[in-house]
Design a protein around this motif. Structure first.
Motif, PDB file in Angstrom:
ATOM      1  N   TYR A 173       0.761  -1.261  -0.055  1.00  0.00           N
ATOM      2  CA  TYR A 173       0.035   0.008   0.066  1.00  0.00           C
ATOM      3  C   TYR A 173       0.795   1.306   0.059  1.00  0.00           C
ATOM      4  N   MET A 174       2.091   1.262   0.822  1.00  0.00           N
ATOM      5  CA  MET A 174       2.984   2.344   0.725  1.00  0.00           C
ATOM      6  C   MET A 174       3.589   2.680  -0.574  1.00  0.00           C
ATOM      7  N   GLY A 175       3.910   1.389  -1.309  1.00  0.00           N
ATOM      8  CA  GLY A 175       4.306   1.589  -2.565  1.00  0.00           C
ATOM      9  C   GLY A 175       3.495   1.963  -3.572  1.00  0.00           C
ATOM     10  N   PHE A 176       2.188   1.713  -3.384  1.00  0.00           N
ATOM     11  CA  PHE A 176       0.896   2.319  -4.349  1.00  0.00           C
ATOM     12  C   PHE A 176       0.878   3.836  -4.078  1.00  0.00           C
ATOM     13  N   MET A 177       0.733   4.165  -3.052  1.00  0.00           N
ATOM     14  CA  MET A 177       0.718   5.563  -2.522  1.00  0.00           C
ATOM     15  C   MET A 177       1.891   6.266  -3.321  1.00  0.00           C
ATOM     16  N   ALA A 178       3.042   5.983  -2.931  1.00  0.00           N
ATOM     17  CA  ALA A 178       4.137   6.542  -3.666  1.00  0.00           C
ATOM     18  C   ALA A 178       4.011   6.646  -4.951  1.00  0.00           C
ATOM     19  N   ALA A 179       3.585   5.558  -5.733  1.00  0.00           N
ATOM     20  CA  ALA A 179       3.199   5.859  -7.172  1.00  0.00           C
ATOM     21  C   ALA A 179       2.381   6.910  -7.505  1.00  0.00           C
ATOM     22  N   ILE A 180       1.231   6.968  -6.706  1.00  0.00           N
ATOM     23  CA  ILE A 180       0.217   7.920  -6.883  1.00  0.00           C
ATOM     24  C   ILE A 180       0.823   9.177  -6.803  1.00  0.00           C
ATOM     25  N   ALA A 181       1.605   9.602  -5.696  1.00  0.00           N
ATOM     26  CA  ALA A 181       2.198  10.873  -5.343  1.00  0.00           C
ATOM     27  C   ALA A 181       3.021  11.068  -6.384  1.00  0.00           C
ATOM     28  N   SER A 182       3.783  10.283  -7.024  1.00  0.00           N
ATOM     29  CA  SER A 182       4.915  10.443  -7.884  1.00  0.00           C
ATOM     30  C   SER A 182       4.288  11.163  -9.435  1.00  0.00           C
ATOM     31  N   ILE A 183       3.086  10.400  -9.620  1.00  0.00           N
ATOM     32  CA  ILE A 183       2.109  10.835 -10.937  1.00  0.00           C
ATOM     33  C   ILE A 183       1.842  12.254 -10.585  1.00  0.00           C
ATOM     34  N   SER A 184       1.339  12.727  -9.402  1.00  0.00           N
ATOM     35  CA  SER A 184       0.751  13.707  -8.876  1.00  0.00           C
ATOM     36  C   SER A 184       1.831  14.812  -9.034  1.00  0.00           C
ATOM     37  N   GLN A 185       2.957  14.531  -8.634  1.00  0.00           N
ATOM     38  CA  GLN A 185       4.236  15.336  -8.395  1.00  0.00           C
ATOM     39  C   GLN A 185       4.728  15.949  -9.925  1.00  0.00           C
ATOM     40  N   ALA A 186       4.837  14.714 -10.868  1.00  0.00           N
ATOM     41  CA  ALA A 186       5.104  14.848 -12.203  1.00  0.00           C
ATOM     42  C   ALA A 186       4.485  15.765 -13.087  1.00  0.00           C
ATOM     43  N   GLN A 187       3.045  15.490 -12.823  1.00  0.00           N
ATOM     44  CA  GLN A 187       2.043  16.350 -13.645  1.00  0.00           C
ATOM     45  C   GLN A 187       2.332  17.564 -13.136  1.00  0.00           C
ATOM     46  N   LEU A 188       2.469  18.172 -11.798  1.00  0.00           N
ATOM     47  CA  LEU A 188       2.787  19.394 -11.371  1.00  0.00           C
ATOM     48  C   LEU A 188       3.877  20.198 -11.827  1.00  0.00           C
ATOM     49  N   ALA A 189       5.004  19.290 -11.956  1.00  0.00           N
ATOM     50  CA  ALA A 189       6.552  19.829 -12.455  1.00  0.00           C
ATOM     51  C   ALA A 189       6.343  19.797 -14.057  1.00  0.00           C
ATOM     52  N   GLN A 190       5.279  19.076 -14.546  1.00  0.00           N
ATOM     53  CA  GLN A 190       5.781  18.903 -16.007  1.00  0.00           C
ATOM     54  C   GLN A 190       6.866  18.392 -16.448  1.00  0.00           C
ATOM     55  N   SER A 191       7.523  17.640 -15.687  1.00  0.00           N
ATOM     56  CA  SER A 191       8.693  16.987 -16.156  1.00  0.00           C
ATOM     57  C   SER A 191       9.320  15.974 -15.092  1.00  0.00           C
ATOM     58  N   VAL A 192      10.011  15.062 -15.479  1.00  0.00           N
ATOM     59  CA  VAL A 192      10.420  14.113 -14.481  1.00  0.00           C
ATOM     60  C   VAL A 192      12.035  14.328 -14.203  1.00  0.00           C
ATOM     61  N   THR A 193      12.292  14.583 -13.015  1.00  0.00           N
ATOM     62  CA  THR A 193      13.602  14.533 -12.716  1.00  0.00           C
ATOM     63  C   THR A 193      14.023  13.588 -11.664  1.00  0.00           C
ATOM     64  N   PRO A 194      14.748  12.699 -11.880  1.00  0.00           N
ATOM     65  CA  PRO A 194      14.826  11.294 -10.914  1.00  0.00           C
ATOM     66  C   PRO A 194      15.608  11.778  -9.775  1.00  0.00           C
ATOM     67  N   THR A 195      16.277  12.696  -9.552  1.00  0.00           N
ATOM     68  CA  THR A 195      17.002  13.011  -8.264  1.00  0.00           C
ATOM     69  C   THR A 195      16.188  14.080  -7.537  1.00  0.00           C
ATOM     70  N   THR A 196      15.095  14.699  -7.826  1.00  0.00           N
ATOM     71  CA  THR A 196      14.388  15.582  -7.097  1.00  0.00           C
ATOM     72  C   THR A 196      13.811  15.150  -5.852  1.00  0.00           C
ATOM     73  N   LEU A 197      13.159  13.906  -5.798  1.00  0.00           N
ATOM     74  CA  LEU A 197      12.252  13.381  -4.939  1.00  0.00           C
ATOM     75  C   LEU A 197      12.951  13.054  -3.598  1.00  0.00           C
ATOM     76  N   ILE A 198      14.339  12.474  -3.759  1.00  0.00           N
ATOM     77  CA  ILE A 198      15.232  12.089  -2.623  1.00  0.00           C
ATOM     78  C   ILE A 198      15.454  12.972  -1.631  1.00  0.00           C
ATOM     79  N   GLY A 199      15.200  12.796  -0.514  1.00  0.00           N
ATOM     80  CA  GLY A 199      15.702  13.663   0.512  1.00  0.00           C
ATOM     81  C   GLY A 199      14.297  14.252   1.348  1.00  0.00           C
ATOM     82  N   LYS A 200      13.431  13.931   0.713  1.00  0.00           N
ATOM     83  CA  LYS A 200      12.025  14.403   1.321  1.00  0.00           C
ATOM     84  C   LYS A 200      11.375  13.490   2.361  1.00  0.00           C
ATOM     85  N   GLU A 201      12.208  12.187   2.252  1.00  0.00           N
ATOM     86  CA  GLU A 201      11.254  11.038   3.202  1.00  0.00           C
ATOM     87  C   GLU A 201      11.232  11.548   4.627  1.00  0.00           C
TER      88      GLU A 201
END
Lengths: 352, 329
Positions: B225-253
């Motif tokens: 479920y945590m992985g599922f939520m992480a996936a949903i959150a990542s799509i939301s973030q990518a849509q907002l940022a309008q791009s995918v940067t693989p290094t930007t999410l790390i460090g927010k945990e």
């Protein structure tokens, strides 16, 4: 009867230093494998010197983490403590007028004073952690998470996120100088390792840290002032983090509020790989030291093979899981592992 | 009735709600831009990523575990899903399906290792964070994805309406996903049998195991479920940022962890409510937003957030200690 006495002495040493022996054998095995692949490029003075240059930064921070882990806690604020300490040293050096001429004793005293100020700040952060954990009963993860964010925030607020750089030669030498070919930072790291080891093994405070980590309630009921022990543990952890900050700033010749953040989780990884029990109460400096050298060996060898550093951290993660599986003894590898076999055999021969 | 009210006023959520309300009232009085539809919508949109992750992490904490690797899972899920979406016309459903499959698989990997190796979940997830993230950057070389499909860039824009000043508003993807995630988590924890089992496991694992709960199954479900939520959150973030940067999410945990814990979830398991987590996320978001609106330099943002966390955890611990002392006497 002499040979068997000898053998039992060896087996006792192996049993008491299981982690170190395991990690050292992995180290030797990997050294052989990488040595065969890379030949002289790996087995050169330069490689070992670069390992010795890279180990201290992570190593000193891992020592700071280790102390908190031994007491049954965790210190997430080590990196922000290190950066706050480095920035304090840097601003004292930049915003005060140097005493005396360059090279004079007075000039050196001025720098020692700056370092002392930085370490004082680091110890203050440690005391704050210890106070909140011991006297308010906040869980260590939460307390140090709060101080981590607050300290980083303070550092960013005061410096506006800027880099302070350019320090006098003696400070830079801590990170980049060598003595008889051995980097000064590595010597500092060895000194701190010996210091922490002696404190843990030979002082009553060290023994109390282990007892508090193993069972806080039992420690309390056997008359140990648990709160004071925790306070001192986190103060010492803060001081070590400050030393880590000093080495970092010396190596980069600059200080910033967000240097070295990737070291935070890696320092936990290194400590646990080194046999520090994440629930507290057991673990040795020698294990940590072996773990750090092993991690650096992998890093250096991968670097020589032109693999990216990100593959290195992936392998580090896999290594921790692998070694933990071996150690927990429920993994599938334990029968395959020579050391377990040896231990079983020596246990049998001891009985006989 | 008074008894329920009394219990409610003693709860962690009540105090947190009071703090949030007082802070909001203060900001409304002090600035004229806080209580505007525009600002509240922006607030909702920008907290979407952290909020969705908080919903997932709450379940893990209630279960008595911890997960540090979710930012790495989110990075992997986002990257794979949008790489595929870039070349194949898989549509919205496809993007979510691929991302969620990746997320759930990574979560199950965590669960399997925690169960088999039997070491603490912090250590396992720190390792897997490095494994997921390291492999992702190694394979992708850290390249950005900027050319996203048109439908994805446009996002969703439902029930548009215009306020008196002529600004258009609509329900966007971020707000929708945030609300759905919290609602799903609330249903899971409060309205299903499995949710009660998760709470029981967090309360006392050995007792729950002896009662015949399927521990491994529950663990898989929670980390999945945590992985599922992480996936949903990542799509939301990518849509907002309008791009995918693989290094930007790390460090927010750790920031997400702080928000959930602020909401009253205990790291030892068995405690934590969705309402509390919502309030925890809200408090941090409003605090950061308010500081900016008040004109405090954004450099001081983190300092105040850190101080609030320290105050909150200290106050909680002290009040718990006092209650224990009261019970003892």
């Amino acid at each position: 009867m002499k040979p068997s006495a000898n053998r039992s002495l060896i087996s006792r040493f192996v049993r008491e230093n299981a982690t170190t022996v395991t990690l050292a054998s992995i180290f030797i095995a990997l050294l052989a494998v990488f040595g065969l692949i890379l030949g002289d490029r790996l087995l050169s003075v330069g490689t070992f010197q670069s390992i010795a240059f890279q180990t201290p930064e992570l190593g000193i921070l891992a020592l700071a983490m280790m102390l908190a882990l031994l007491s049954g806690g965790l210190n997430l604020s080590i990196i922000s403590t290190a950066n706050l300490c480095a920035l304090t040293i840097a601003s004292v050096l930049q915003y005060t007028i140097p005493w005396g001429d360059a090279g004079s004793v007075l000039w050196l005293t001025w720098q020692v004073g700056a370092v002392a100020a930085g370490l004082a700040v680091a110890i203050l952060v440690g005391l704050l952690n210890g106070f909140i954990i011991a006297y308010f009963g906040v869980s260590p993860i939460l307390a140090t998470l709060g101080t981590m964010i607050a300290c980083k925030g303070l550092a960013i607020g005061l410096t506006r996120g800027n880099v302070l750089s350019g320090f006098p030669d003696p400070i830079v030498a801590i990170g980049n100088g060598t003595f008889l070919g051995v980097p000064l930072a590595f010597l500092l790291f060895i000194v701190l390792c010996v210091f922490v080891s002696v404190v843990l093994r030979r002082s009553s405070f060290g023994q109390k840290v282990y007892l508090v980590g193993a069972n806080e309630k039992a420690a309390l009921f056997s008359g140990i002032h648990v709160k004071r022990v925790l306070l001192m543990t986190y103060a010492l952890s803060g001081a070590l983090a400050g030393c880590g900050g000093l080495v970092m700033m010396a190596r980069f010749n600059s200080a910033n509020a967000s240097y070295g953040e990737s070291f935070l989780l890696i320092s936990i990884l290194a400590a646990v790989l080194g046999g520090i029990n994440p629930y507290g109460g057991s673990g040795k400096v020698s294990g940590l030291f072996a773990a750090l050298l092993l991690l650096q060996l992998i890093s250096s060898a991968f670097n020589l093979m032109n693999f990216s550093q990100f593959l290195t951290i992936a392998i580090w993660g896999a290594l921790l899981i692998g070694v933990s599986a071996l150690r927990s003894g429920t993994g599938i590898f334990d029968r395959l592992f020579l050391f377990e076999f040896w231990r079983a055999k020596s246990a049998v021969s001891e009985k006989a | 009735m008074p008894k329920t009210i009394q219990r409610w006023t003693r709860s962690h959520e009540f105090w947190l709600l009071a703090v949030v309300v007082i802070l909001s009232m203060f900001l409304t009085a002090a600035t004229d831009s806080f209580l505007t539809l525009q600002n509240l919508f922006d607030l909702l949109t920008s907290t979407s990523f952290a909020g969705i992750l908080a919903a997932g992490l709450l379940v893990v904490l209630v279960f008595g575990g911890i997960d540090i690797s979710f930012t790495a899972i989110a990075s992997v899920a986002q990257y794979v899903a949008l790489t595929i979406a870039k070349t194949y016309p898989i549509g919205w459903f496809g993007v979510f399906f691929v991302a969620c499959c990746i997320g759930i698989l990574c979560g199950l990997f965590n669960a399997a290792i925690i169960h088999k190796v039997r070491i603490s979940s912090v250590i396992v997830t720190i390792s897997t964070l490095n494994i997921f993230y390291g492999s992702l950057i190694y394979i992708t070389r850290g390249d950005y994805i900027t050319s996203l499909p048109t439908y994805f860039r446009e996002g969703i824009w439902w029930f548009e309406f215009t306020d008196s000043n002529g600004f258009p508003y609509a329900i966007n993807l971020q707000a929708l996903l945030l609300v759905v995630s919290f609602f799903m988590t609330w249903v899971l924890l409060n309205k299903t049998n499995i949710g009660r089992q998760i709470c029981a496991m967090g309360g006392n694992e050995i007792a729950a195991e002896r009662l015949g709960f399927h521990v491994f199954g529950l663990r898989c479900l929670v980390y999945g479920y945590m992985g599922f939520m992480a996936a949903i959150a990542s799509i939301s973030q990518a849509q907002l940022a309008q791009s995918v940067t693989p290094t930007t999410l790390i460090g927010k945990e750790l920031e997400v962890l702080a928000a959930v814990v602020l909401g009253g979830a205990s790291l030892t398991g068995g405690k934590g409510t969705v309402f509390g987590a919502v309030l925890g996320v809200m408090l941090i978001a409003i605090l950061q937003n308010g500081l900016i609106l008040l004109g405090v330099s954004s450099y001081w943002n983190q300092f105040f957030v850190g101080c609030v966390i320290l105050l909150a955890v200290s106050a909680t611990a002290l009040s718990q200690r006092r209650r224990h002392a009261g019970l003892a006497s």
